[in-house]
Design a protein around this motif. Structure first.
Motif, PDB file in Angstrom:
ATOM      1  N   TYR A  32      -8.304  -5.709  -3.852  1.00 40.81           N
ATOM      2  CA  TYR A  32      -8.472  -5.240  -5.276  1.00 40.81           C
ATOM      3  C   TYR A  32      -7.567  -5.802  -6.065  1.00 40.81           C
ATOM      4  CZ  TYR A  32      -8.671  -2.180  -0.466  1.00 40.81           C
ATOM      5  OH  TYR A  32      -8.671  -1.512   0.571  1.00 40.81           O
ATOM      6  N   GLN A  34      -5.393  -4.003 -10.076  1.00 47.74           N
ATOM      7  CA  GLN A  34      -5.190  -2.851 -10.182  1.00 47.74           C
ATOM      8  C   GLN A  34      -4.278  -3.516 -11.631  1.00 47.74           C
ATOM      9  OE1 GLN A  34      -2.351  -1.245  -7.381  1.00 47.74           O
ATOM     10  NE2 GLN A  34      -3.461  -1.784  -6.199  1.00 47.74           N
ATOM     11  N   TYR A  36      -1.514  -1.494 -14.553  1.00 47.94           N
ATOM     12  CA  TYR A  36      -0.638  -0.744 -15.057  1.00 47.94           C
ATOM     13  C   TYR A  36      -0.104  -1.024 -16.316  1.00 47.94           C
ATOM     14  CZ  TYR A  36      -0.084  -0.675  -9.212  1.00 47.94           C
ATOM     15  OH  TYR A  36      -0.344  -0.406  -8.099  1.00 47.94           O
ATOM     16  N   PHE A  46       0.782   3.072 -12.824  1.00 45.88           N
ATOM     17  CA  PHE A  46      -0.517   3.068 -12.812  1.00 45.88           C
ATOM     18  C   PHE A  46      -1.742   3.600 -12.960  1.00 45.88           C
ATOM     19  CE2 PHE A  46      -4.204   1.744  -9.482  1.00 45.88           C
ATOM     20  CZ  PHE A  46      -4.754   3.124  -9.654  1.00 45.88           C
ATOM     21  N   LEU A  49      -7.513   0.856 -10.688  1.00 49.62           N
ATOM     22  CA  LEU A  49      -7.955   0.036  -9.351  1.00 49.62           C
ATOM     23  C   LEU A  49      -9.479   0.015  -8.846  1.00 49.62           C
ATOM     24  CD1 LEU A  49      -6.674   0.236  -5.937  1.00 49.62           C
ATOM     25  CD2 LEU A  49      -9.241   0.576  -6.010  1.00 49.62           C
ATOM     26  N   ALA A  93      -3.917  -7.581  -4.539  1.00 43.44           N
ATOM     27  CA  ALA A  93      -4.027  -7.364  -3.433  1.00 43.44           C
ATOM     28  C   ALA A  93      -4.788  -7.538  -3.432  1.00 43.44           C
ATOM     29  CB  ALA A  93      -4.066  -5.421  -3.364  1.00 43.44           C
ATOM     30  N   TYR A  96      -2.702  -9.356   4.140  1.00 40.03           N
ATOM     31  CA  TYR A  96      -2.113  -8.837   3.993  1.00 40.03           C
ATOM     32  C   TYR A  96      -1.975  -7.034   2.791  1.00 40.03           C
ATOM     33  CZ  TYR A  96      -1.173 -11.266   8.000  1.00 40.03           C
ATOM     34  OH  TYR A  96      -1.755 -12.257   9.313  1.00 40.03           O
ATOM     35  N   ASN A  97      -2.596  -7.471   1.745  1.00 38.42           N
ATOM     36  CA  ASN A  97      -2.558  -6.206   0.247  1.00 38.42           C
ATOM     37  C   ASN A  97      -1.666  -6.759  -0.462  1.00 38.42           C
ATOM     38  OD1 ASN A  97      -5.010  -5.128   0.643  1.00 38.42           O
ATOM     39  ND2 ASN A  97      -4.511  -3.807   2.847  1.00 38.42           N
ATOM     40  N   LEU A  99       0.927  -7.258  -2.698  1.00 40.52           N
ATOM     41  CA  LEU A  99       0.924  -6.334  -4.547  1.00 40.52           C
ATOM     42  C   LEU A  99       1.352  -7.827  -5.390  1.00 40.52           C
ATOM     43  CD1 LEU A  99      -0.734  -4.076  -5.517  1.00 40.52           C
ATOM     44  CD2 LEU A  99       1.101  -2.967  -6.030  1.00 40.52           C
TER      45      LEU A  99
ATOM     46  N   GLN B  48       8.322  -6.837   0.510  1.00 41.80           N
ATOM     47  CA  GLN B  48       7.040  -5.501   1.262  1.00 41.80           C
ATOM     48  C   GLN B  48       7.308  -5.088   2.520  1.00 41.80           C
ATOM     49  OE1 GLN B  48       3.135  -5.942  -0.640  1.00 41.80           O
ATOM     50  NE2 GLN B  48       2.202  -4.807   1.069  1.00 41.80           N
ATOM     51  N   SER B  98      -1.226  -0.403   2.310  1.00 44.62           N
ATOM     52  CA  SER B  98      -1.057  -1.398   1.591  1.00 44.62           C
ATOM     53  C   SER B  98      -2.440  -1.947   0.555  1.00 44.62           C
ATOM     54  CB  SER B  98      -1.356  -3.170   2.332  1.00 44.62           C
ATOM     55  OG  SER B  98       0.059  -2.331   3.160  1.00 44.62           O
ATOM     56  N   GLY B  99      -2.193  -2.170  -0.291  1.00 45.53           N
ATOM     57  CA  GLY B  99      -3.564  -2.129  -1.547  1.00 45.53           C
ATOM     58  C   GLY B  99      -3.318  -1.044  -2.122  1.00 45.53           C
ATOM     59  N   ALA B 100      -3.732   0.413  -1.589  1.00 51.34           N
ATOM     60  CA  ALA B 100      -3.237   1.488  -2.444  1.00 51.34           C
ATOM     61  C   ALA B 100      -2.370   1.379  -4.382  1.00 51.34           C
ATOM     62  CB  ALA B 100      -3.706   2.849  -2.238  1.00 51.34           C
ATOM     63  N   GLU B 101      -2.612   2.410  -4.725  1.00 53.81           N
ATOM     64  CA  GLU B 101      -1.797   2.463  -6.084  1.00 53.81           C
ATOM     65  C   GLU B 101      -0.289   2.322  -5.736  1.00 53.81           C
ATOM     66  OE1 GLU B 101      -3.578   6.679  -7.592  1.00 53.81           O
ATOM     67  OE2 GLU B 101      -1.434   6.018  -7.997  1.00 53.81           O
ATOM     68  N   ALA B 102       0.465   1.554  -6.809  1.00 53.91           N
ATOM     69  CA  ALA B 102       1.649   1.809  -6.230  1.00 53.91           C
ATOM     70  C   ALA B 102       2.101   2.431  -7.336  1.00 53.91           C
ATOM     71  CB  ALA B 102       2.242   0.411  -6.808  1.00 53.91           C
TER      72      ALA B 102
END
Lengths: 111, 113
Positions: A32, A34, A36, A46, A49, A93, A96-97, A99, B48, B98-102
């Motif tokens: 992904y 993103q 911001y 945010f 994405l 991401a 393990y994503n 960020l 994290q 994980s990976g979603a908007e923060a």
């Protein structure tokens, strides 16, 4: 090591024009990407994405492209307004994503 | 919906002292992040969590920094002893996964003198 590069110099544009910000990355295969927005003294907020299998995403005046071959994302703000003035951060991401963020590009929109 | 809460908002300490920051994420968010942001730079990921397990802490200076997330909800970040170069804003964020908007808190501005 993983690296995210954004234009370190501020981008100055005239109101009504399209702002284009660049995010390049190396040694990374993000699932992904993103974007911001961060205003002075505030935490990032945010915006959009985009997934690795998507080429383009739009939201109102915002458009993001994602080219996994070039390892680059472009972020466009059309019909820019002075209220769009802020720092824009690119975030990836991947494994393990985790960020991670770039340094950000400061955008100034002049009336 | 309540946002991410952080405290304190500001903290000034002398070098070699210790300090702790607290974060309460959005209810139901499994992923919690701590970032360090030095003026003019982007947020640097310190640690994290996924629920109460650590996903990544590769950039956490473990000789002086520690973090925990008890019961997979609130989290604390501690620095002991602090150095001048630790002066920064410490941001806490949470996401549904994980990976979603923060979603970020307002941060704690730490000044070490």
């Amino acid at each position: 090591s993983q690296k995210i590069e954004q234009n370190s110099e501020a981008l100055n544009i005239q109101e009504g024009k399209t702002a284009t910000l660049t995010c390049n990355y190396t040694n990374y295969s993000p699932a992904y990407l993103q974007w911001y927005r961060q205003d002075p003294g505030r935490g990032p907020v945010f915006l959009l994405l985009i997934r690795e299998n998507e080429k383009e995403k739009r939201k109102e005046r915002l458009k993001v492209t994602f080219d996994t071959t070039l390892k680059q994302s472009l972020f466009h703000i059309t019909a820019s307004q002075p209220a769009d003035s802020a720092t824009y951060l690119c975030a990836l991401a991947g494994g393990y994503n985790k960020l991670i963020f770039g340094a950000g590009t400061r955008l100034a929109v002049h009336p | 919906e309540a946002g991410v809460a952080q405290s304190p908002r500001y903290k000034i300490i002398e070098k070699r002292q210790s300090v702790a920051f607290w974060c309460n994420p959005i209810s139901g968010h499994a992923t919690l992040y701590w970032y360090q942001q030095i003026l003019g730079q982007g947020p640097k990921l310190l640690i994290q969590f996924q629920n109460n397990g650590v996903v990544d802490d590769s950039q956490l200076p473990k000789d002086r920094f520690s973090a925990e997330r008890l019961k997979g909800v609130d989290s604390t970040l501690k620095i002991q002893p602090a150095k001048l170069e630790d002066s920064a804003v410490y941001l806490c964020a949470s996401s549904f996964g994980s990976g979603a908007e923060a979603f970020f808190g307002q941060g704690t501005r730490l000044t070490v003198v």
